[in-house]
Design a protein around this motif. Sequence first.
Motif, mmCIF file in Angstrom:
data_model
loop_
_atom_site.group_PDB
_atom_site.id
_atom_site.type_symbol
_atom_site.label_atom_id
_atom_site.label_comp_id
_atom_site.label_asym_id
_atom_site.label_seq_id
_atom_site.Cartn_x
_atom_site.Cartn_y
_atom_site.Cartn_z
ATOM 1 N N ALA A 134 8.603 -1.004 0.132
ATOM 2 C CA ALA A 134 9.899 0.314 -0.550
ATOM 3 C C ALA A 134 9.803 -0.319 -2.308
ATOM 4 O O ALA A 134 9.491 0.394 -2.763
ATOM 5 C CB ALA A 134 11.358 -0.173 0.494
ATOM 6 N N LYS A 135 9.199 -1.861 -2.649
ATOM 7 C CA LYS A 135 8.986 -1.609 -4.207
ATOM 8 C C LYS A 135 7.908 -0.937 -4.429
ATOM 9 O O LYS A 135 8.371 -0.317 -5.568
ATOM 10 C CB LYS A 135 8.992 -3.108 -4.094
ATOM 11 N N ALA A 136 6.813 -0.888 -3.789
ATOM 12 C CA ALA A 136 5.475 -0.409 -4.544
ATOM 13 C C ALA A 136 5.776 1.369 -4.170
ATOM 14 O O ALA A 136 5.764 2.068 -5.144
ATOM 15 C CB ALA A 136 4.682 -1.066 -3.715
ATOM 16 N N LEU A 137 6.400 1.833 -3.251
ATOM 17 C CA LEU A 137 6.660 2.942 -3.323
ATOM 18 C C LEU A 137 7.897 3.064 -3.959
ATOM 19 O O LEU A 137 7.613 4.552 -4.863
ATOM 20 C CB LEU A 137 7.521 3.759 -1.866
ATOM 21 N N PHE A 148 5.660 10.116 -1.258
ATOM 22 C CA PHE A 148 5.253 8.596 -1.159
ATOM 23 C C PHE A 148 5.480 7.560 0.759
ATOM 24 O O PHE A 148 7.121 8.093 0.574
ATOM 25 C CB PHE A 148 5.654 7.602 -1.801
ATOM 26 N N VAL A 149 4.817 7.068 1.612
ATOM 27 C CA VAL A 149 5.302 6.205 1.681
ATOM 28 C C VAL A 149 4.210 4.973 2.221
ATOM 29 O O VAL A 149 3.541 5.560 1.747
ATOM 30 C CB VAL A 149 5.225 7.689 3.839
ATOM 31 N N ALA A 150 4.410 4.168 2.648
ATOM 32 C CA ALA A 150 4.065 2.733 2.998
ATOM 33 C C ALA A 150 2.601 2.654 3.922
ATOM 34 O O ALA A 150 2.658 4.090 4.637
ATOM 35 C CB ALA A 150 4.883 2.029 3.583
ATOM 36 N N GLN A 203 1.419 1.039 6.370
ATOM 37 C CA GLN A 203 2.300 1.011 7.770
ATOM 38 C C GLN A 203 3.160 1.854 8.082
ATOM 39 O O GLN A 203 2.724 2.220 9.902
ATOM 40 C CB GLN A 203 3.190 -0.748 7.315
ATOM 41 N N TRP A 204 3.779 2.358 7.419
ATOM 42 C CA TRP A 204 4.554 3.440 8.114
ATOM 43 C C TRP A 204 3.113 5.018 8.105
ATOM 44 O O TRP A 204 3.200 5.292 9.170
ATOM 45 C CB TRP A 204 5.719 4.407 7.090
ATOM 46 N N SER A 205 2.260 5.022 7.804
ATOM 47 C CA SER A 205 1.838 6.179 7.646
ATOM 48 C C SER A 205 0.500 5.553 8.993
ATOM 49 O O SER A 205 -0.351 6.923 9.424
ATOM 50 C CB SER A 205 0.657 6.828 6.267
ATOM 51 N N ARG A 206 -0.324 4.576 8.984
ATOM 52 C CA ARG A 206 -0.932 3.901 9.631
ATOM 53 C C ARG A 206 -0.387 3.892 11.385
ATOM 54 O O ARG A 206 -1.517 4.337 12.079
ATOM 55 C CB ARG A 206 -1.603 2.976 9.317
ATOM 56 N N SER A 207 0.190 3.126 11.131
ATOM 57 C CA SER A 207 0.935 3.107 12.597
ATOM 58 C C SER A 207 2.424 3.457 13.393
ATOM 59 O O SER A 207 3.158 3.203 13.700
ATOM 60 C CB SER A 207 0.616 1.038 12.925
ATOM 61 N N GLY A 208 3.015 4.118 12.292
ATOM 62 C CA GLY A 208 4.649 4.382 12.781
ATOM 63 C C GLY A 208 5.664 3.193 12.389
ATOM 64 O O GLY A 208 6.125 3.460 13.436
ATOM 65 N N ASP A 209 5.180 2.066 12.101
ATOM 66 C CA ASP A 209 6.157 0.365 11.800
ATOM 67 C C ASP A 209 7.859 1.104 11.301
ATOM 68 O O ASP A 209 7.512 1.525 10.121
ATOM 69 C CB ASP A 209 5.142 -0.364 10.926
ATOM 70 N N ASP A 210 8.258 1.278 12.118
ATOM 71 C CA ASP A 210 9.458 1.202 11.618
ATOM 72 C C ASP A 210 9.838 -0.016 11.046
ATOM 73 O O ASP A 210 11.055 0.669 9.862
ATOM 74 C CB ASP A 210 10.467 1.187 13.070
ATOM 75 N N SER A 211 9.838 -0.878 10.619
ATOM 76 C CA SER A 211 10.430 -1.905 9.943
ATOM 77 C C SER A 211 9.395 -1.624 8.304
ATOM 78 O O SER A 211 10.350 -1.530 7.436
ATOM 79 C CB SER A 211 9.205 -3.014 9.725
ATOM 80 N N HIS A 212 8.552 -0.249 8.044
ATOM 81 C CA HIS A 212 8.878 0.106 6.438
ATOM 82 C C HIS A 212 8.676 2.023 6.821
ATOM 83 O O HIS A 212 8.070 3.046 6.509
ATOM 84 C CB HIS A 212 7.435 0.215 6.843
ATOM 85 N N ASP A 213 10.005 2.291 7.376
ATOM 86 C CA ASP A 213 10.249 3.787 7.837
ATOM 87 C C ASP A 213 10.530 4.023 6.386
ATOM 88 O O ASP A 213 11.760 4.348 6.476
ATOM 89 C CB ASP A 213 11.063 3.914 9.141
ATOM 90 N N VAL A 214 10.731 4.392 5.323
ATOM 91 C CA VAL A 214 10.891 4.591 4.505
ATOM 92 C C VAL A 214 10.208 5.816 3.197
ATOM 93 O O VAL A 214 8.990 5.737 3.120
ATOM 94 C CB VAL A 214 10.988 3.829 3.017
ATOM 95 N N GLY A 215 10.550 6.242 3.073
ATOM 96 C CA GLY A 215 10.141 7.795 2.154
ATOM 97 C C GLY A 215 10.900 7.724 0.896
ATOM 98 O O GLY A 215 11.804 7.566 0.947
ATOM 99 N N MET A 216 9.503 7.901 -0.016
ATOM 100 C CA MET A 216 10.667 7.970 -1.376
ATOM 101 C C MET A 216 9.744 9.185 -1.859
ATOM 102 O O MET A 216 8.344 9.742 -1.666
ATOM 103 C CB MET A 216 10.033 7.536 -2.724
ATOM 104 N N VAL A 217 10.312 10.460 -2.991
ATOM 105 C CA VAL A 217 10.867 11.621 -3.141
ATOM 106 C C VAL A 217 10.355 11.819 -4.436
ATOM 107 O O VAL A 217 11.803 11.704 -4.962
ATOM 108 C CB VAL A 217 10.509 12.891 -2.064
ATOM 109 N N ALA A 218 9.918 12.479 -5.068
ATOM 110 C CA ALA A 218 9.726 13.085 -7.267
ATOM 111 C C ALA A 218 9.781 14.162 -6.340
ATOM 112 O O ALA A 218 9.105 14.667 -5.850
ATOM 113 C CB ALA A 218 8.416 13.096 -8.124
ATOM 114 N N GLU A 275 0.650 -1.282 -0.001
ATOM 115 C CA GLU A 275 0.012 0.185 0.222
ATOM 116 C C GLU A 275 0.729 1.003 -0.386
ATOM 117 O O GLU A 275 1.786 1.191 0.983
ATOM 118 C CB GLU A 275 -0.839 0.091 1.471
ATOM 119 N N VAL A 276 0.671 1.815 -0.932
ATOM 120 C CA VAL A 276 0.967 3.176 -0.865
ATOM 121 C C VAL A 276 0.316 4.584 -0.849
ATOM 122 O O VAL A 276 -0.812 4.693 -1.580
ATOM 123 C CB VAL A 276 1.743 3.645 -2.369
ATOM 124 N N VAL A 277 0.821 5.358 0.509
ATOM 125 C CA VAL A 277 0.325 6.404 0.422
ATOM 126 C C VAL A 277 1.188 7.898 0.377
ATOM 127 O O VAL A 277 2.331 8.088 0.156
ATOM 128 C CB VAL A 277 0.116 6.796 2.033
#
Length: 357
Positions: A347-350, A214-216, A218-233, A53-55
């Motif tokens: 991360a791949k989806a982001l 873009f963030v995952a 899991q990060w946006s909903r609960s701050g899950d550190d296993s998904h602490d990744v952001g991509m920026v255009a 999921e990508v937010v």
Amino acid sequence: MPLSAPLLAAAPLVVGLMTPALVGAAAEPQHPQHQQPARPSAVHAARTAARSEVVEHEAARGSAEQRRVLDYWTPARMASALPISMLGIADGGLLSGLGGKAGLTSAPDLSGARAKPATRRHQGAVPLAPTSGANWPTTGAVARTTGRVFLTLAGVDFVCSASTVKSANRDVVVTAGHCVKDGTGEWADNWTFVPGYREGGGRPYGQYAARRMFVAGQWSRSGDDSHDVGMVALTTWQGRHVADVAGAQEIAFDAKRGTQTYAFGYPADPPYDGERLIYCAGRLREDPYNQTHDQGLACDMTAGSSGGPWFTGFDPARGEGKIVSLSSFKYSNDQGTMYGPVFGDSAKALFATAEHA
């Protein structure tokens, strides 16, 4: 969410600015009575979709807004921006306690005094030996592709680190999720990237505002550190894409665990001052507390290096490798180990979304 007594006894407190990382994954939905269980392939597809999921957030809209963001970052504002882990204090909250781990831990000096510049060391050769923190010479691609991020959260200016990555639109950088969005909280404003940042605010490869973030989920909903990744255009700089100006690094997903890794960033808490590119090198190890799927690296970098790239297959002479993780957090009882998320499905989806943004 309060921690139980057994957990408090077994695991150290962590320092950061996000929501608790011990919140478990959502329970599997129960099937109504008499309904046939989903086929394994359907269950796998549902779980993959949840992981992917990508937010998204639209940042600077149009040329006028982009110019406003770039103009916002005067040399004085850049110099006074705080390392991201200090958000809790700057916003009137608590820096330590039972919060999530995302955001590098630190023992910040609340007097307002800035750290003294580190002693300069001239390095005539590209470093090869393992290190928990050393200056990187201004050579090789990594000195151009890694840069500083400047952003505003809760009305306070902060700094992070990031790296360009090779992408279809030639505009993508990867950083920590907490350098883009405050977990379940707000998105960053005034977000800008300076590749190859130089001491004193030098911008040899330009300055780029964020246009989409873009963030995952899991990060946006609960701050899950296993998904602490952001991509920026990013926007362009004088009509040119960041990858065409500064270059870009390869990004890889589902890399082998426990490999030799190089980490880079611009740590800004003492003994560092955010003015030079610092690196760590060594083998990765598992999270000893099993609170995340992250891996740890012996590294003394401090707050401000959040979001800096981690490479495997790194060639020190060329300054090139494959980005497989980034600097995310430290446990409060172990300032010598940095942890970073493994780039997997989310991360791949982001990246797939960001490179076509």
